[in-house]
Design a protein around this motif. Structure first.
Motif, mmCIF file in Angstrom:
data_model
loop_
_atom_site.group_PDB
_atom_site.id
_atom_site.type_symbol
_atom_site.label_atom_id
_atom_site.label_comp_id
_atom_site.label_asym_id
_atom_site.label_seq_id
_atom_site.Cartn_x
_atom_site.Cartn_y
_atom_site.Cartn_z
ATOM 1 N N ASP A 176 12.800 -27.886 24.189
ATOM 2 C CA ASP A 176 12.210 -26.579 23.915
ATOM 3 C C ASP A 176 11.013 -26.667 22.974
ATOM 4 N N THR A 177 11.073 -27.544 21.964
ATOM 5 C CA THR A 177 9.917 -27.669 21.077
ATOM 6 C C THR A 177 8.729 -28.287 21.820
ATOM 7 N N LYS A 178 8.997 -29.251 22.682
ATOM 8 C CA LYS A 178 7.907 -29.816 23.489
ATOM 9 C C LYS A 178 7.256 -28.748 24.357
ATOM 10 N N ARG A 179 8.088 -27.959 25.010
ATOM 11 C CA ARG A 179 7.557 -26.907 25.886
ATOM 12 C C ARG A 179 6.758 -25.875 25.095
ATOM 13 N N THR A 199 7.942 -36.964 15.905
ATOM 14 C CA THR A 199 8.211 -38.400 16.030
ATOM 15 C C THR A 199 8.685 -38.799 17.432
ATOM 16 N N HIS A 200 8.884 -37.815 18.315
ATOM 17 C CA HIS A 200 9.367 -38.091 19.671
ATOM 18 C C HIS A 200 8.501 -37.398 20.734
ATOM 19 N N PHE A 201 7.279 -37.073 20.393
ATOM 20 C CA PHE A 201 6.383 -36.369 21.328
ATOM 21 C C PHE A 201 5.964 -37.281 22.474
ATOM 22 N N ASP A 202 5.368 -36.693 23.488
ATOM 23 C CA ASP A 202 4.758 -37.470 24.567
ATOM 24 C C ASP A 202 3.414 -36.847 24.902
ATOM 25 N N GLU A 203 2.613 -37.581 25.623
ATOM 26 C CA GLU A 203 1.245 -37.142 25.907
ATOM 27 C C GLU A 203 1.139 -36.276 27.161
ATOM 28 N N GLY A 204 2.261 -35.970 27.785
ATOM 29 C CA GLY A 204 2.223 -35.169 29.003
ATOM 30 C C GLY A 204 2.153 -36.047 30.238
ATOM 31 N N ASP A 205 2.410 -35.415 31.371
ATOM 32 C CA ASP A 205 2.410 -36.129 32.648
ATOM 33 C C ASP A 205 1.197 -35.686 33.463
ATOM 34 N N PRO A 260 0.751 -27.358 35.509
ATOM 35 C CA PRO A 260 -0.334 -27.736 34.592
ATOM 36 C C PRO A 260 0.103 -27.753 33.131
ATOM 37 N N ILE A 261 1.124 -26.995 32.772
ATOM 38 C CA ILE A 261 1.618 -27.006 31.394
ATOM 39 C C ILE A 261 2.187 -28.378 31.050
ATOM 40 N N ASP A 262 2.881 -28.995 32.009
ATOM 41 C CA ASP A 262 3.501 -30.294 31.764
ATOM 42 C C ASP A 262 2.485 -31.425 31.650
ATOM 43 N N ARG A 263 1.244 -31.163 32.001
ATOM 44 C CA ARG A 263 0.213 -32.190 31.875
ATOM 45 C C ARG A 263 -0.304 -32.312 30.442
ATOM 46 N N SER A 298 2.501 -32.896 23.990
ATOM 47 C CA SER A 298 3.419 -32.154 23.135
ATOM 48 C C SER A 298 3.292 -32.597 21.674
ATOM 49 N N ARG A 299 2.321 -33.451 21.362
ATOM 50 C CA ARG A 299 2.154 -33.909 19.973
ATOM 51 C C ARG A 299 1.584 -32.792 19.110
ATOM 52 N N PRO A 300 2.264 -32.438 18.028
ATOM 53 C CA PRO A 300 1.675 -31.475 17.097
ATOM 54 C C PRO A 300 0.480 -32.100 16.385
ATOM 55 N N ASP A 301 -0.502 -31.287 16.054
ATOM 56 C CA ASP A 301 -1.641 -31.796 15.294
ATOM 57 C C ASP A 301 -1.309 -31.925 13.810
ATOM 58 N N PHE A 302 -0.286 -31.225 13.358
ATOM 59 C CA PHE A 302 0.195 -31.350 11.983
ATOM 60 C C PHE A 302 1.608 -30.778 11.917
ATOM 61 N N MET A 303 2.333 -31.097 10.839
ATOM 62 C CA MET A 303 3.685 -30.589 10.642
ATOM 63 C C MET A 303 3.830 -30.044 9.226
#
Length: 312
Positions: free
Chosen positions: A134-137, A173-179, A185-188, A191-196
């Protein structure tokens, strides 16, 4: 119709229209959420006392984002996905979500309050996976709507309180760059936050300093060592972990301050930009800390840090 009455109606309609454009909810997923299974559970909203204010949400079945935007004249282009805490058992949705969103809006920052799924056994196929999904989405969805919401897709961060801080630091710490081959198109999108921004966060799942309720709710009463280490986010920091702002109180009896200390040390070792504010008092669960003396400074310090990122 009398002119004054007509004018009042027009003003009311205008204000309602403006509010609809700057404050609304969206489903997090198109259709059933991944890792969801049907159960007897019903999403439940608990009210706080007699004032009927929204306080806690349990058994989340339909994850959403609540979009709260500043006026276009005030917008800085930054946005923050907010993860309320609640020990992975409930969400302190107003206390750590809506109140924080209103504060950020007042400083020109768009706020996306995430109602994420909680890792209970009945409505999740693999319980510990749902918060991260859910956070990735939410991060991808925010970037997807960046132009419409008047934000910069490269200036989208995440903020979490307590167990929400664990959800936020897990994303960081567990993000991915998308597919890039995804049909959606959302999944592309990354999901990396620019800051926390992690506020009295649960970080570790190791028994020495964890919050036992959050640990049990996320990974079970007797998890294997691999799962413990996977969600001990101080062990998952890399040079690609986003810049991080931390707040904690030394007298926190629920989530020991070592959660933030260990994460901060891991950030330094990996040469990740980090700022930490430790207070000698405050305990746990103070949200914006309004009326709490020096502790109430943390939101202003956080906003100043966010704005400083643009100069780096």
């Amino acid at each position: 119709m009398q002119p004054l009455k007509l004018l009042c109606i027009l003003i009311t309609m205008t204000l309602a229209s403006a509010d609809a454009e700057t404050n609304y909810k969206l489903p997090l997923w198109d259709g059933p959420a991944p890792n969801h299974k049907e159960s007897h559970l019903k999403e439940t909203i608990y009210k706080r006392g007699q004032n009927e204010d929204l306080d806690r949400i349990a058994y989340v079945q339909d994850p959403t984002i609540e979009v709260r935007l500043p006026s276009p004249q005030s917008a800085t282009g930054q946005a923050v996905v907010i993860c309320p805490g609640g020990g992975y058992a409930v969400l302190a949705y107003d206390w750590e979500g809506i109140d924080t969103a209103n504060y950020l809006n007042a400083h020109g920052i768009a706020a996306i309050v995430l109602k994420y799924r909680l890792p209970e056994d009945d409505s999740n196929v693999v319980p510990h996976l749902s918060p991260l999904l859910d956070t990735k989405r939410a991060m991808r969805l925010t970037r997807f709507h960046a132009q419409k919401w008047n934000i910069d897709p490269n200036r989208v961060g995440i903020m979490g309180f307590s167990a929400g801080g664990h959800a936020a630091s897990t994303l960081g710490t567990h993000f991915d760059e998308g597919d890039p081959t995804a049909s959606d198109p959302i999944d592309r999108l990354s999901s990396r936050p620019d800051f926390m921004a992690l506020i009295y966060p649960v970080v570790t799942m190791k028994q020495d300093y964890t919050h036992n309720g959050s640990r049990t709710n996320l990974i079970g009463e007797d998890p294997n060592q691999e799962l413990v280490e996977l969600y001990s986010n101080e062990l998952q920091v890399t040079p690609q972990t986003p810049p991080t702002f931390l707040v904690h109180s030394s007298d926190d009896k629920s989530v020991p301050v070592q959660n933030s200390l260990q994460f901060y040390e891991a950030l330094l070792k990996n040469k990740v930009d980090a700022e930490m504010h430790l207070y000698p008092y405050g305990g746990h669960g103070y949200s914006l800390a309004i009326g709490r003396d020096r502790l109430s400074d943390w939101p202003a310090r956080c906003v100043a840090w966010m704005k400083s990122l643009d100069a780096q």
